[in-house]
Scaffold this motif. Structure first.
Motif, PDB file in Angstrom:
ATOM      1  N   SER A   1      -8.690   3.465   3.534  1.00  0.00           N
ATOM      2  CA  SER A   1      -8.154   4.333   2.472  1.00  0.00           C
ATOM      3  C   SER A   1      -7.067   5.261   3.016  1.00  0.00           C
ATOM      4  O   SER A   1      -7.114   6.463   2.800  1.00  0.00           O
ATOM      5  N   ILE A   2      -6.149   4.684   3.794  1.00  0.00           N
ATOM      6  CA  ILE A   2      -5.041   5.475   4.329  1.00  0.00           C
ATOM      7  C   ILE A   2      -3.759   5.006   3.652  1.00  0.00           C
ATOM      8  O   ILE A   2      -3.511   3.797   3.535  1.00  0.00           O
ATOM      9  N   LYS A   3      -2.970   5.980   3.176  1.00  0.00           N
ATOM     10  CA  LYS A   3      -1.732   5.633   2.464  1.00  0.00           C
ATOM     11  C   LYS A   3      -0.642   5.361   3.498  1.00  0.00           C
ATOM     12  O   LYS A   3      -0.351   6.206   4.344  1.00  0.00           O
ATOM     13  N   ILE A   4      -0.024   4.164   3.425  1.00  0.00           N
ATOM     14  CA  ILE A   4       0.996   3.807   4.408  1.00  0.00           C
ATOM     15  C   ILE A   4       2.386   3.976   3.803  1.00  0.00           C
ATOM     16  O   ILE A   4       2.663   3.483   2.705  1.00  0.00           O
ATOM     17  N   THR A   5       3.259   4.704   4.504  1.00  0.00           N
ATOM     18  CA  THR A   5       4.660   4.782   4.115  1.00  0.00           C
ATOM     19  C   THR A   5       5.431   3.826   5.010  1.00  0.00           C
ATOM     20  O   THR A   5       5.509   4.026   6.217  1.00  0.00           O
ATOM     21  N   SER A   6       5.976   2.748   4.409  1.00  0.00           N
ATOM     22  CA  SER A   6       6.683   1.744   5.205  1.00  0.00           C
ATOM     23  C   SER A   6       8.178   1.939   5.019  1.00  0.00           C
ATOM     24  O   SER A   6       8.739   1.641   3.973  1.00  0.00           O
TER      25      SER A   6
ATOM     26  N   LEU B   1      -4.806  -3.324  14.787  1.00  0.00           N
ATOM     27  CA  LEU B   1      -3.944  -4.458  15.144  1.00  0.00           C
ATOM     28  C   LEU B   1      -4.560  -5.290  16.261  1.00  0.00           C
ATOM     29  O   LEU B   1      -4.430  -6.510  16.290  1.00  0.00           O
ATOM     30  N   TYR B   2      -5.238  -4.613  17.206  1.00  0.00           N
ATOM     31  CA  TYR B   2      -5.783  -5.333  18.358  1.00  0.00           C
ATOM     32  C   TYR B   2      -7.246  -5.723  18.156  1.00  0.00           C
ATOM     33  O   TYR B   2      -7.882  -6.247  19.062  1.00  0.00           O
ATOM     34  N   SER B   3      -7.781  -5.473  16.932  1.00  0.00           N
ATOM     35  CA  SER B   3      -9.119  -5.980  16.608  1.00  0.00           C
ATOM     36  C   SER B   3      -8.992  -7.464  16.280  1.00  0.00           C
ATOM     37  O   SER B   3      -7.893  -7.987  16.110  1.00  0.00           O
ATOM     38  N   ASN B   4     -10.119  -8.150  16.188  1.00  0.00           N
ATOM     39  CA  ASN B   4     -10.078  -9.575  15.852  1.00  0.00           C
ATOM     40  C   ASN B   4      -9.380  -9.794  14.517  1.00  0.00           C
ATOM     41  O   ASN B   4      -8.614 -10.753  14.353  1.00  0.00           O
ATOM     42  N   ASP B   5      -9.648  -8.914  13.544  1.00  0.00           N
ATOM     43  CA  ASP B   5      -9.031  -9.065  12.220  1.00  0.00           C
ATOM     44  C   ASP B   5      -7.510  -9.004  12.311  1.00  0.00           C
ATOM     45  O   ASP B   5      -6.803  -9.859  11.785  1.00  0.00           O
ATOM     46  N   GLY B   6      -7.003  -7.952  12.986  1.00  0.00           N
ATOM     47  CA  GLY B   6      -5.557  -7.780  13.083  1.00  0.00           C
ATOM     48  C   GLY B   6      -4.900  -8.941  13.807  1.00  0.00           C
ATOM     49  O   GLY B   6      -3.864  -9.458  13.379  1.00  0.00           O
TER      50      GLY B   6
ATOM     51  N   ALA C   1       0.281  -8.604   4.692  1.00  0.00           N
ATOM     52  CA  ALA C   1      -1.180  -8.685   4.591  1.00  0.00           C
ATOM     53  C   ALA C   1      -1.848  -7.660   5.494  1.00  0.00           C
ATOM     54  O   ALA C   1      -2.873  -7.063   5.143  1.00  0.00           O
ATOM     55  N   ILE C   2      -1.256  -7.444   6.673  1.00  0.00           N
ATOM     56  CA  ILE C   2      -1.854  -6.505   7.629  1.00  0.00           C
ATOM     57  C   ILE C   2      -1.818  -5.077   7.068  1.00  0.00           C
ATOM     58  O   ILE C   2      -2.812  -4.346   7.112  1.00  0.00           O
ATOM     59  N   LEU C   3      -0.654  -4.680   6.508  1.00  0.00           N
ATOM     60  CA  LEU C   3      -0.519  -3.334   5.944  1.00  0.00           C
ATOM     61  C   LEU C   3      -1.517  -3.122   4.816  1.00  0.00           C
ATOM     62  O   LEU C   3      -2.199  -2.093   4.744  1.00  0.00           O
ATOM     63  N   ASP C   4      -1.625  -4.136   3.935  1.00  0.00           N
ATOM     64  CA  ASP C   4      -2.540  -4.009   2.800  1.00  0.00           C
ATOM     65  C   ASP C   4      -3.992  -3.908   3.272  1.00  0.00           C
ATOM     66  O   ASP C   4      -4.773  -3.097   2.762  1.00  0.00           O
ATOM     67  N   ALA C   5      -4.333  -4.747   4.258  1.00  0.00           N
ATOM     68  CA  ALA C   5      -5.725  -4.763   4.730  1.00  0.00           C
ATOM     69  C   ALA C   5      -6.094  -3.431   5.378  1.00  0.00           C
ATOM     70  O   ALA C   5      -7.178  -2.889   5.153  1.00  0.00           O
ATOM     71  N   PHE C   6      -5.173  -2.877   6.186  1.00  0.00           N
ATOM     72  CA  PHE C   6      -5.447  -1.597   6.856  1.00  0.00           C
ATOM     73  C   PHE C   6      -5.602  -0.478   5.830  1.00  0.00           C
ATOM     74  O   PHE C   6      -6.540   0.319   5.891  1.00  0.00           O
TER      75      PHE C   6
END
Lengths: 374, 300
Positions: A88-93, A307-312, A78-83
Motif C-alpha cells: 500500500s505504498i503510492k509510487i511516483t514514477s 526487487l531482490y526477493s523471489n517475486d521481484g 507489473a513490478i511497480l503495480d505488485a509492489f
C-alpha cells in the motif's frame, strides 16, 4: 524558531508513534523498530530492526519516488503495480523514458527535496561514475549476488541483464553453432553489430564476445578486432546500423546484440534464433542504487528488498531479462521455470568486464577499429 | 522589437538633435536581421570555436586540433570533401539539365508542376527515411535486388557497394538533384526566348548562343547553386549514419562519436575542433567560389 522547534517535536512524536505502531504491527517481532533517521543510514534490514520493522517504516512513509522505469521494459509495469499493492505504498514514477544520465541529473538537481528519486536503475558506466551520490545497502539476499556483480559495501549492486549473443534469422542463413560459421559464403554481407563499438556499449561488447569466442581474454580485445577484420575481408560484415526495421526486412539477418533485446525480434521474425557461443558468455547488467538523500529512505530500501526477493526476480525474468539471482534461484528451485525456458540457452560461467578492462578495450578500438573494417 | 517601440522611434527620428545634425535611426530596421545572425550563426560558431580550445579538465589546450591529424580523421576529411564535391557537381549538372527540360516545356504544364512539387518534397527527403527507402528497394534484401538476382543480374557480386562511400554518393544525389532544380529554375526562367531569336537573327549558332549569351548569364547562378549543394552534402548526417554505421566515414558522424560515446571515448573538445575544421573547409570553398564568381560575372 518557535514554529521550527514545534515541528521538530511534532516530528519526533510522530516518529515515536510510528515506532510504537511498528512494534504493534510485527507479531512476534519483538520490540524492534526502524526510525526515519535510522532508515536513512541503515545498511541492511537486519540492522534496522528486521524486515517487519522496515515494512512498517516504509508503510508509514507511504510513498516511493522512482525514475526512468518504462512500464514495458523488463516487466517494470507489473513490478511497480505488485509492489504498490503489496505494501500500500503510492509510487511516483517520473520520466519513464529517461536515460541513466537523466536519473543521475535528477538526483543532483532535486537534492534533498521530497521530489528527488529514492532509487535508481542505471547502466554500469553511470553507476561507477557517480558512487558519491548513493547510500550503501545490502538486501537480505545479498549472498546470492556474485562478487563481480556488486560493490562490496552495497553502493551499487547489479539487478538484471543478459548475455551478448548472435541473433539470426534461421530462414535466411544456416544454423550457427560456432562463431567461425559466420565466415562461410552463406553469410555474405549479412553480419551486423548493433552500433559502432567506439560509441555504442552493445557493439563494444559484441566485439569482446567474438574476442572470447576466438580464445581471447577480457584484458585484450585484439582477437575480436581481428575476427571482424577477417569477416570484413570475407565480405560478410555489413556496416549498416542494425535496427528492428533492418532485421524485419532481412538486410541484417545476423546481429550481435544482448540476448534479451535480440529475443524480442522473435515477435517480428518468427524464425529468429539467438545463439551464445560456448566459452564466450559475456554478461552486461544494469545496477540498482539508493539515493543517499532519498526522501523516503525506508520505502527505498523496502523496494530493493522486493526487487531482490523471489517475486521481484521472477517478474524481471517474465520480461526476458535475466535477474541477478537467477543461478541461485535455479539451485533452490524457486525460479519461474516457464519464464526461464523462454530465454536463449547458455552453457558455462558468465564473464564480466571490469571498468579497467572496458577502458582498455575502448582505447584499443578507438585506435584500431576503423583500420580493421575499412 | 516591440510594437509599442516603433512609434517612439518614428518621432525621435524626425527631430533634429543637438548640433543640428539629424540622427538617423534607420539602422533599427536591421536589428532583427543582425539579432538573428548573431544568435543563430555567430554565437554558436563562437561557442564551438572557444570550446575547441578547452581540455577535458577545463584548461586551454591545442591538443584538440593536433588530434585532427589522426589518420582516421584525415581519411574522413578527404572522403567527406570528395563525396560532397562529387555529389554537388553531378547533382548540379543533372539538376540543371532537368531544369532546362522543364523550362523548355509549357510554363503552366502538368510536367512542370509535377516536377517542381516533387522536387520540393524530395529535396527534404534526406535522412533515415531515404536511407531505408534504398535499403528496402535496392539493398541486399530489397525487392529490386531479389528480382534482379532471380533474373541473373547480381549487382552486388563484387560486394555491397550501397554501404560504401560511392554508394552513399548515389543516395545523396536523390536529394541533391531536386534541390538543384528548386534553386536553379528561377535563374533559367530569367532567360528570355527573344535573346535566342536575336542571336539567330544576327547569324549566331546554338554554340555561340550558349557560349556568349545564356552561359555567362547563368554561370554565376549555377556556381552559387553548386556551392549550396556542396554545403548540403557536407553537413548531412542521418542518411550516412543509417547506411554506413561502422567506422563513421563522414565528419558529421565523427563529431557525433566524439560527443556521445557511451563507452567512455567521448571527447567534447575534439568534437568541437572537428566542427571548426568543417567551418574552415566550407569557408575555403566559399572564398574559392567568390573568386570564381568575380571572374564569371565579368561579361565574356
Amino acid at each position: 524558531m518557535k514554529l521550527g522547534s514545534l515541528t521538530r517535536h511534532l516530528g519526533l512524536a510522530a516518529v515515536a508513534l510510528l515506532a510504537i505502531a511498528a512494534c504493534g504491527s510485527s507479531p512476534g517481532g519483538g520490540s524492534a523498530s526502524c526510525s526515519e533517521s535510522a532508515a536513512k543510514t541503515t545498511t541492511s534490514a537486519a540492522s534496522c530492526g528486521g524486515m517487519d520493522a522496515l515494512v512498517a517504516a516504509a508503510k508509514a512513509e507511504g510513498k516511493l519516488n522512482v525514475i526512468a522505469l518504462p512500464r514495458d521494459w523488463a516487466n517494470y509495469g507489473a513490478i511497480l503495480d505488485a509492489f504498490a499493492a503489496k505494501y500500500s505504498i503510492k509510487i511516483t514514477s517520473d520520466n519513464p523514458d529517461g536515460s541513466s544520465q537523466d536519473e543521475v541529473n535528477a538526483v543532483q538537481q532535486l537534492g534533498t527535496t521530497s521530489r528527488a528519486p529514492d532509487v535508481l536503475d542505471v547502466g554500469m558506466a553511470v553507476a561507477l561514475a557517480n558512487t558519491q551520490l548513493f547510500a550503501p545497502y545490502k538486501v537480505s539476499t545479498w549472498g546470492d549476488i556474485l562478487d563481480s556483480q556488486k560493490e562490496p559495501t552495497g553502493i551499487w549492486f547489479q539487478d538484471y541483464g543478459g548475455f551478448m549473443s548472435i541473433g539470426y534469422d534461421s530462414s535466411k542463413v544456416p544454423t550457427i553453432s560456432s562463431i567461425d560459421d559466420l565466415m562461410g559464403s552463406a553469410f555474405k554481407g549479412k553480419v551486423a553489430l548493433n552500433g559502432d563499438p567506439t560509441k555504442a556499449n552493445a557493439a563494444l561488447n559484441g566485439v569482446m564476445m567474438a574476442n572470447l569466442a576466438k580464445g581471447g581474454t577480457l584484458d585484450d580485445i585484439t582477437k575480436g578486432v581481428d575476427f571482424f577484420h577477417n569477416l570484413k575481408q570475407a565480405g560478410n560484415f555489413t556496416p549498416v546500423q542494425a535496427t528492428t526495421a533492418t532485421v524485419k526486412n532481412g538486410t541484417t539477418p545476423v546481429v550481435f546484440d544482448w540476448d534479451y533485446l535480440s529475443a524480442a525480434h522473435g515477435t517480428d521474425v518468427p524464425s529468429w534464433k539467438v545463439f551464445v557461443p560456448n566459452g564466450a558468455i559475456l554478461g552486461g547488467y544494469y545496477a540498482q542504487a539508493i539515493n543517499k538523500n532519498a526522501p523516503h529512505p525506508a520505502a527505498a530500501r523496502l523496494w530493493e528488498e522486493y526487487l531482490y526477493s523471489n517475486d521481484g526476480q521472477n517478474l524481471w525474468l517474465a520480461g526476458l531479462a535475466r535477474p541477478v539471482r537467477q543461478a541461485a534461484m535455479e539451485k533452490a528451485g524457486t525460479i519461474d521455470k516457464a519464464a526461464a525456458a523462454k530465454l536463449p540457452p547458455v552453457n558455462g560461467t558468465p564473464k564480466f568486464m571490469s571498468d579497467a578492462q572496458a577502458t582498455a578495450a575502448k582505447n584499443y578500438l578507438v585506435a584500431h577499429w576503423l583500420a580493421a573494417i575499412s | 522589437m516591440t510594437v509599442a517601440g516603433i512609434p517612439a522611434v518614428a518621432t525621435r527620428a524626425g527631430r533634429p538633435l543637438l548640433g543640428g545634425r539629424r540622427f538617423s535611426l534607420d539602422w533599427l530596421g536591421t536589428v532583427p536581421f543582425f539579432a538573428y545572425v548573431v544568435s543563430f550563426l555567430l554565437l554558436p560558431s563562437a561557442i564551438i570555436a572557444i570550446g575547441a580550445f578547452e581540455s577535458a579538465s577545463g584548461g586551454i589546450t591545442l591538443d584538440n586540433f593536433s588530434h585532427l591529424s589522426r589518420s582516421y580523421i584525415v581519411k574522413t576529411t578527404i572522403d567527406t570533401t570528395t563525396l560532397s564535391a562529387v555529389t554537388a557537381l553531378v547533382g548540379a549538372a543533372m539538376g540543371a539539365l532537368l531544369s532546362y527540360a522543364i523550362v523548355t516545356g509549357s510554363p503552366n504544364g502538368v510536367l512542370r508542376r509535377v516536377v517542381v512539387s516533387a522536387s520540393g518534397v524530395l529535396a527534404q527527403f534526406g535522412g533515415v527515411t531515404l536511407a531505408f527507402a534504398f535499403i528496402a528497394s535496392i539493398g541486399p534484401a530489397g525487392f529490386v535486388y531479389l528480382f534482379a538476382q532471380s533474373h541473373g543480374l547480381d549487382y552486388y557480386a563484387h560486394g555491397i557497394w550501397l554501404f560504401t562511400v560511392p554508394g552513399l554518393a548515389v543516395v545523396y544525389l536523390y536529394f541533391q538533384i531536386p534541390l538543384m532544380v528548386l534553386v536553379f529554375l528561377p535563374a533559367l526562367d530569367g532567360i528570355k526566348p527573344q535573346w535566342r531569336e536575336a542571336t539567330e537573327s544576327l547569324g549566331g549558332t546554338t554554340w555561340q548562343y550558349w557560349r556568349y549569351v545564356a552561359g555567362p548569364i547563368l554561370f554565376p547562378a549555377f556556381l552559387g547553386a553548386t556551392l549550396l549543394l556542396f554545403a548540403n552534402a557536407f553537413s548531412a548526417y542521418a542518411t550516412a549514419n543509417a547506411l554506413i554505421n561502422q567506422g563513421a566515414p563522414m565528419l558529421s558522424q565523427q563529431i557525433s562519436n566524439a560527443l556521445s560515446s557511451e563507452v567512455g571515448a567521448a571527447e567534447p573538445g575534439f568534437a568541437k575542433s572537428i566542427a571548426v575544421e568543417m567551418i574552415i573547409i566550407v569557408t575555403l570553398v566559399t572564398v574559392g567560389y567568390t573568386l570564381l564568381q568575380r571572374r564569371a560575372s565579368r561579361w565574356l
